[in-house]
Design a protein around this motif. Structure first.
Motif, PDB file in Angstrom:
ATOM      1  N   MET A   1       1.927   3.308   0.324  1.00 35.28           N
ATOM      2  CA  MET A   1       2.884   3.593   1.387  1.00 35.28           C
ATOM      3  C   MET A   1       4.338   3.324   1.019  1.00 35.28           C
ATOM      4  SD  MET A   1       1.659   2.828   5.203  1.00 35.28           S
ATOM      5  CE  MET A   1      -0.037   3.268   5.437  1.00 35.28           C
ATOM      6  N   PRO A   2       4.678   2.168   0.434  1.00 31.20           N
ATOM      7  CA  PRO A   2       6.099   1.947   0.118  1.00 31.20           C
ATOM      8  C   PRO A   2       6.692   3.027  -0.784  1.00 31.20           C
ATOM      9  CG  PRO A   2       4.899  -0.113  -0.007  1.00 31.20           C
ATOM     10  CD  PRO A   2       3.879   0.973   0.173  1.00 31.20           C
ATOM     11  N   SER A   3       5.957   3.479  -1.792  1.00 40.22           N
ATOM     12  CA  SER A   3       6.503   4.512  -2.672  1.00 40.22           C
ATOM     13  C   SER A   3       6.598   5.853  -1.942  1.00 40.22           C
ATOM     14  CB  SER A   3       5.670   4.643  -3.949  1.00 40.22           C
ATOM     15  OG  SER A   3       4.385   5.145  -3.670  1.00 40.22           O
ATOM     16  N   MET A   4       5.657   6.123  -1.047  1.00 39.74           N
ATOM     17  CA  MET A   4       5.703   7.365  -0.278  1.00 39.74           C
ATOM     18  C   MET A   4       6.889   7.346   0.687  1.00 39.74           C
ATOM     19  SD  MET A   4       1.589   7.736   0.365  1.00 39.74           S
ATOM     20  CE  MET A   4       1.748   8.922   1.658  1.00 39.74           C
ATOM     21  N   ILE A   5       7.134   6.197   1.317  1.00 39.26           N
ATOM     22  CA  ILE A   5       8.268   6.067   2.232  1.00 39.26           C
ATOM     23  C   ILE A   5       9.569   6.218   1.459  1.00 39.26           C
ATOM     24  CG2 ILE A   5       9.514   4.450   3.725  1.00 39.26           C
ATOM     25  CD1 ILE A   5       6.703   3.319   4.504  1.00 39.26           C
ATOM     26  N   GLU A   6       9.641   5.611   0.286  1.00 32.41           N
ATOM     27  CA  GLU A   6      10.852   5.711  -0.531  1.00 32.41           C
ATOM     28  C   GLU A   6      11.112   7.161  -0.942  1.00 32.41           C
ATOM     29  OE1 GLU A   6      12.854   3.909  -4.599  1.00 32.41           O
ATOM     30  OE2 GLU A   6      10.825   3.320  -4.072  1.00 32.41           O
ATOM     31  N   LYS A   7      10.073   7.879  -1.345  1.00 29.14           N
ATOM     32  CA  LYS A   7      10.243   9.280  -1.729  1.00 29.14           C
ATOM     33  C   LYS A   7      10.744  10.114  -0.556  1.00 29.14           C
ATOM     34  CE  LYS A   7       6.721   9.391  -5.337  1.00 29.14           C
ATOM     35  NZ  LYS A   7       5.396   9.899  -5.710  1.00 29.14           N
TER      36      LYS A   7
END
Length: 54
Positions: free
Chosen positions: A27-33
């Motif tokens: 989730m954190p990397s998806m939110i950042e993207k």
């Protein structure tokens, strides 16, 4: 952006624990993207804060 599987279920009930943990870990990397894509596509960015709160 990577394609995500569409599900008709709400929440994570019925999803194996390992799959849930993997989804939460990503989730954190998806939110950042998504945030980066939104910033790149936006003509204006408004940063709003609450000056009353501590």
């Amino acid at each position: 952006m990577e394609e995500l599987d569409i599900s008709t279920t709400i929440g994570m009930d019925g999803i194996p624990l390992a799959s849930r943990e993997a989804a939460v870990a990503r989730m954190p990397s998806m939110i950042e993207k998504q945030a980066i894509a939104a910033v790149e596509e936006s003509p204006v960015i408004i940063f709003l804060v609450d000056g009353q709160s501590g």
